[in-house]
Design a protein around this motif. Sequence first.
Motif, PDB file in Angstrom:
ATOM      1  N   PHE A 154       0.930  -1.074   0.042  1.00 51.94           N
ATOM      2  CA  PHE A 154      -0.103  -0.011  -0.016  1.00 51.94           C
ATOM      3  C   PHE A 154       0.839   1.140   0.003  1.00 51.94           C
ATOM      4  O   PHE A 154       0.833   2.273  -0.657  1.00 51.94           O
ATOM      5  N   GLN A 155       1.951   1.415   1.195  1.00 56.57           N
ATOM      6  CA  GLN A 155       2.745   2.327   0.882  1.00 56.57           C
ATOM      7  C   GLN A 155       3.467   2.623  -0.071  1.00 56.57           C
ATOM      8  O   GLN A 155       3.517   4.054  -0.942  1.00 56.57           O
ATOM      9  N   SER A 156       3.692   1.587  -0.913  1.00 57.47           N
ATOM     10  CA  SER A 156       4.685   1.923  -2.470  1.00 57.47           C
ATOM     11  C   SER A 156       3.679   2.363  -3.385  1.00 57.47           C
ATOM     12  O   SER A 156       3.926   3.266  -4.351  1.00 57.47           O
ATOM     13  N   TRP A 157       2.390   2.032  -3.330  1.00 52.07           N
ATOM     14  CA  TRP A 157       1.435   2.672  -4.114  1.00 52.07           C
ATOM     15  C   TRP A 157       1.027   3.958  -3.826  1.00 52.07           C
ATOM     16  O   TRP A 157       1.138   4.689  -4.710  1.00 52.07           O
ATOM     17  N   ALA A 158       1.059   4.443  -2.504  1.00 50.71           N
ATOM     18  CA  ALA A 158       0.750   5.791  -1.980  1.00 50.71           C
ATOM     19  C   ALA A 158       1.830   6.708  -2.304  1.00 50.71           C
ATOM     20  O   ALA A 158       1.770   7.850  -2.671  1.00 50.71           O
ATOM     21  N   ASP A 159       3.127   6.034  -2.154  1.00 48.39           N
ATOM     22  CA  ASP A 159       4.456   7.085  -2.311  1.00 48.39           C
ATOM     23  C   ASP A 159       4.561   8.028  -3.511  1.00 48.39           C
ATOM     24  O   ASP A 159       4.164   7.351  -4.667  1.00 48.39           O
ATOM     25  N   GLY A 160       4.514   9.199  -3.342  1.00 49.11           N
ATOM     26  CA  GLY A 160       4.797  10.021  -4.349  1.00 49.11           C
ATOM     27  C   GLY A 160       3.498  10.443  -5.111  1.00 49.11           C
ATOM     28  O   GLY A 160       3.449  11.420  -5.839  1.00 49.11           O
ATOM     29  N   ARG A 161       2.339   9.861  -4.746  1.00 55.19           N
ATOM     30  CA  ARG A 161       0.923  10.632  -5.221  1.00 55.19           C
ATOM     31  C   ARG A 161       0.683  11.763  -4.363  1.00 55.19           C
ATOM     32  O   ARG A 161       0.797  11.844  -3.089  1.00 55.19           O
ATOM     33  N   LYS A 162      -0.023  12.746  -5.158  1.00 57.12           N
ATOM     34  CA  LYS A 162      -0.419  13.910  -4.505  1.00 57.12           C
ATOM     35  C   LYS A 162      -1.543  13.590  -3.760  1.00 57.12           C
ATOM     36  O   LYS A 162      -2.153  13.890  -2.758  1.00 57.12           O
ATOM     37  N   GLU A 163      -2.528  12.884  -4.291  1.00 58.73           N
ATOM     38  CA  GLU A 163      -3.723  12.453  -3.807  1.00 58.73           C
ATOM     39  C   GLU A 163      -4.020  10.981  -3.823  1.00 58.73           C
ATOM     40  O   GLU A 163      -3.445  10.326  -4.858  1.00 58.73           O
ATOM     41  N   LEU A 164      -4.584  10.485  -2.944  1.00 59.14           N
ATOM     42  CA  LEU A 164      -4.958   9.017  -2.787  1.00 59.14           C
ATOM     43  C   LEU A 164      -6.303   8.873  -3.535  1.00 59.14           C
ATOM     44  O   LEU A 164      -7.251   9.076  -2.835  1.00 59.14           O
ATOM     45  N   VAL A 165      -6.575   8.395  -4.626  1.00 63.56           N
ATOM     46  CA  VAL A 165      -7.639   8.047  -5.110  1.00 63.56           C
ATOM     47  C   VAL A 165      -8.031   6.573  -5.218  1.00 63.56           C
ATOM     48  O   VAL A 165      -7.227   6.011  -6.029  1.00 63.56           O
ATOM     49  N   MET A 166      -9.002   6.379  -4.639  1.00 68.03           N
ATOM     50  CA  MET A 166      -9.441   5.027  -4.461  1.00 68.03           C
ATOM     51  C   MET A 166      -9.458   4.045  -5.792  1.00 68.03           C
ATOM     52  O   MET A 166      -9.215   3.110  -5.856  1.00 68.03           O
ATOM     53  N   GLU A 167     -10.211   4.840  -6.567  1.00 71.06           N
ATOM     54  CA  GLU A 167     -10.586   4.218  -8.025  1.00 71.06           C
ATOM     55  C   GLU A 167      -9.117   3.748  -8.504  1.00 71.06           C
ATOM     56  O   GLU A 167      -9.158   2.682  -9.207  1.00 71.06           O
ATOM     57  N   TYR A 168      -8.047   4.573  -8.525  1.00 67.02           N
ATOM     58  CA  TYR A 168      -6.864   4.146  -9.184  1.00 67.02           C
ATOM     59  C   TYR A 168      -6.144   2.965  -8.236  1.00 67.02           C
ATOM     60  O   TYR A 168      -5.622   2.223  -8.938  1.00 67.02           O
ATOM     61  N   PHE A 169      -6.294   2.995  -7.116  1.00 66.13           N
ATOM     62  CA  PHE A 169      -5.697   1.902  -6.349  1.00 66.13           C
ATOM     63  C   PHE A 169      -6.842   0.609  -6.831  1.00 66.13           C
ATOM     64  O   PHE A 169      -5.931  -0.375  -6.735  1.00 66.13           O
ATOM     65  N   TYR A 170      -7.886   0.681  -6.841  1.00 63.75           N
ATOM     66  CA  TYR A 170      -8.804  -0.349  -7.220  1.00 63.75           C
ATOM     67  C   TYR A 170      -8.185  -0.998  -8.388  1.00 63.75           C
ATOM     68  O   TYR A 170      -8.165  -2.249  -8.533  1.00 63.75           O
ATOM     69  N   ARG A 171      -8.059  -0.089  -9.427  1.00 59.10           N
ATOM     70  CA  ARG A 171      -7.697  -0.668 -10.588  1.00 59.10           C
ATOM     71  C   ARG A 171      -6.257  -1.289 -10.587  1.00 59.10           C
ATOM     72  O   ARG A 171      -6.166  -2.576 -11.238  1.00 59.10           O
ATOM     73  N   GLY A 432      -8.240  16.250   6.361  1.00 62.42           N
ATOM     74  CA  GLY A 432      -7.802  17.042   5.110  1.00 62.42           C
ATOM     75  C   GLY A 432      -7.724  16.673   3.680  1.00 62.42           C
ATOM     76  O   GLY A 432      -7.107  16.881   2.942  1.00 62.42           O
ATOM     77  N   GLY A 433      -8.466  15.600   3.564  1.00 66.16           N
ATOM     78  CA  GLY A 433      -8.498  14.962   2.355  1.00 66.16           C
ATOM     79  C   GLY A 433      -7.747  13.699   1.744  1.00 66.16           C
ATOM     80  O   GLY A 433      -7.518  13.223   0.735  1.00 66.16           O
ATOM     81  N   VAL A 434      -7.331  13.030   2.840  1.00 59.72           N
ATOM     82  CA  VAL A 434      -6.457  11.576   2.519  1.00 59.72           C
ATOM     83  C   VAL A 434      -7.440  10.567   1.805  1.00 59.72           C
ATOM     84  O   VAL A 434      -7.314   9.959   0.896  1.00 59.72           O
ATOM     85  N   VAL A 435      -8.803  10.512   2.770  1.00 56.02           N
ATOM     86  CA  VAL A 435      -9.537   9.521   2.016  1.00 56.02           C
ATOM     87  C   VAL A 435     -10.524   9.773   1.063  1.00 56.02           C
ATOM     88  O   VAL A 435     -10.700   9.008   0.189  1.00 56.02           O
ATOM     89  N   GLY A 436     -10.781  11.324   1.012  1.00 55.57           N
ATOM     90  CA  GLY A 436     -11.574  11.754   0.029  1.00 55.57           C
ATOM     91  C   GLY A 436     -11.267  13.022  -0.262  1.00 55.57           C
ATOM     92  O   GLY A 436     -10.767  13.849   0.516  1.00 55.57           O
ATOM     93  N   THR A 437     -11.095  13.341  -1.671  1.00 55.07           N
ATOM     94  CA  THR A 437     -10.674  14.771  -2.106  1.00 55.07           C
ATOM     95  C   THR A 437     -11.675  15.675  -1.874  1.00 55.07           C
ATOM     96  O   THR A 437     -11.444  16.980  -1.979  1.00 55.07           O
ATOM     97  N   LYS A 438     -12.977  15.455  -1.661  1.00 52.97           N
ATOM     98  CA  LYS A 438     -14.052  16.447  -1.275  1.00 52.97           C
ATOM     99  C   LYS A 438     -14.801  15.897  -0.293  1.00 52.97           C
ATOM    100  O   LYS A 438     -15.041  14.667  -0.035  1.00 52.97           O
ATOM    101  N   PRO A 439     -15.314  16.779   0.630  1.00 49.67           N
ATOM    102  CA  PRO A 439     -16.411  16.373   1.529  1.00 49.67           C
ATOM    103  C   PRO A 439     -17.783  15.705   0.825  1.00 49.67           C
ATOM    104  O   PRO A 439     -17.912  16.474  -0.201  1.00 49.67           O
ATOM    105  N   TYR A 440     -18.373  14.597   1.075  1.00 45.52           N
ATOM    106  CA  TYR A 440     -19.716  13.918   0.806  1.00 45.52           C
ATOM    107  C   TYR A 440     -20.646  14.944   1.316  1.00 45.52           C
ATOM    108  O   TYR A 440     -21.620  14.340   1.804  1.00 45.52           O
ATOM    109  N   ALA A 441     -20.729  16.262   1.451  1.00 46.65           N
ATOM    110  CA  ALA A 441     -21.713  16.860   1.823  1.00 46.65           C
ATOM    111  C   ALA A 441     -22.893  17.034   0.909  1.00 46.65           C
ATOM    112  O   ALA A 441     -22.699  17.172  -0.182  1.00 46.65           O
TER     113      ALA A 441
END
Length: 529
Positions: A154-171, A432-441
């Motif tokens: 997981f860490q090596s997937w996350a390293d260097g990414r500006k945002e963690l987008v679940m959809e890309y992780f999933y792919r 601050g946007g680790v799990v989601g890049t915007k709030p689900y308001a």
Amino acid sequence: MSSPSETLRATVSGAVDRLVVVLGDQLDRNSPVFDDFDKHRDAVVMMEVAEEATHVPSHKQRTVLFLSAMRHFALDLIDVGYRVRYVKLDATRNTGTLTGELARAVSVLTPSQLALVVPGEHRVLRAIRSWAEGEGVALSILSDPHFLTDRETFQSWADGRKELVMEYFYREQRKRLDVLMTKGGKPEGGAWNYDKKNRESFDAAPRPPAPKRFAPDAVTKEVLAVVESHYPRAYGEVTSFGWAVTRRQAKRALRDFVSNRLVRFGPVQDAMWVDEPFLYHSLLSPYLNLKLLDPREVVEAAIEAYEAGDAPLQSVEGFVRQIIGWREFIRGVYWMEGSSYGERNTLEQHGELPEFYWHGETEMRCLAESLGQVVTHAYGHHIQRLMVTGNFALIAGVHPRAVSDWYLAMYVDAVDWVTLPNTLGMVMHADGGVVGTKPYAASGRYIQRMSNYCASCRFDPGKRTGKDACPFTTFYWDFLIRNQRRFAKNRRMAMMMKHVERMDTAERGAIGRHAEARRDELGIGSVAG
Ligand code: FAD
Ligand code: SF4
């Protein structure tokens, strides 16, 4: 022949070589702690301790599920010849803490080494580690192969990414694990995701078959009595308890889901309906989280149904994404962000959690329904958790920790590694946007679109001020106004923020005053604390 209760009370005597610790959410016979286990020289210790049901409140059904599943697991181990020291909640010398019970076990059994799989909570890991260090006990902590993604991956997937987008992780997960991929390396059916097809209303769907429930056996009945007598004032009702408490039952629950509900899981997965607490959801999260089920077998069962033509791709892909995508992503974030994650409050919200969260009595129909079923069943499906109970707390300005403690207390599947990033991160946007890049308001309009709740509610989802204004709609606009500066640069919020920009001062003032009055009325108090 001794009763289950007597069997569990029997003590292990004499010195042991390796003492294997099995925690309440580690009920996995394939766990590495059992590799090379010597039934004559080694022993298992399992402990029911009050601390785990009281460090935050715990819904009665959640406590019953943990204790009953633990007792069944221990009995199964004993049945096949393992020596198990099992400490019941009501055992006379029970110290009430994990480390207190480990100390007692070590003093009696004098093991040369203690072994356990990494716990699902920073707090527990810290407590056991520092106790072992202080006592000079040799401790071996093993990684947890139940999950499909180890921390390094997981860490090596996350390293260097500006945002963690679940959809890309999933792919990446789909490719890495070769799940729903064609031989040519393309996603099955030509697309990664079929969510566009998956937003149907429940209106047209046939009534879902009731999920398989399991009548309490003698072991569960005894636990029910213990929980009632130890925690009479704990939240939640327990009369409807029907959760699986053994691996065999959990496998039946999986078969029941795949045969009866998977087929429509996708199309109506976001729908909410009065008096339909389960819809076409799987109800498998407690069994996965206690490790009674393995994510691989769950995914395989769904794919087999697709290959046999019993379930469409839009349902199977949607379900598989939850398991190999969201579940693994959430766990990756929990361990990557470290033990201070739970203290974050990026939006600086300090309001109190309204009292009605604990009993569900409120005029707001969507909340009364979603909370009522949590009280009765300790269950809510994802959209209820995210867009009703979570969304309300977010836009009303409740402190994220109060919200995450409530979720940890009230759901049967709650374990820190999964509850915390979902609440503090996904719902409260407090990271601050680790799990989601915007709030689900969202306003009441969203709930009106996805459910039939508003049709029988005294409020109007289209109104933001006035006596019959929907509190969701009031709080939604107030939330955007309060955070206008913060969200100004968030591209995904741009459309919503344009509406705010167009509002005149009088309108903003009216919304702000109305929101403040509602917060007072509901006992939330000031957002600023
Ligand atoms: P289904 O809808 O049938 O989904 C299938 C499976 O996918 C679930 O069983 C679960 O294992 C997995 N899954 C789906 N979404 C997620 C997710 N976001 N994170 C992790 N796994 C997921 N899930 C928990 O297991 N425990 C929790 O304490 C928990 N707390 C949550 C709190 C909030 C605020 C939110 C928004 C979500 C939370 N979730 C939690 C995730 C999700 O809502 C539940 O896993 C799901 O509703 C459980 O019901 P089900 O088994 O019928 O799920
Ligand atoms: Fe909920 Fe508002 Fe709809 Fe009532 S009108 S059910 S409070 S969203």
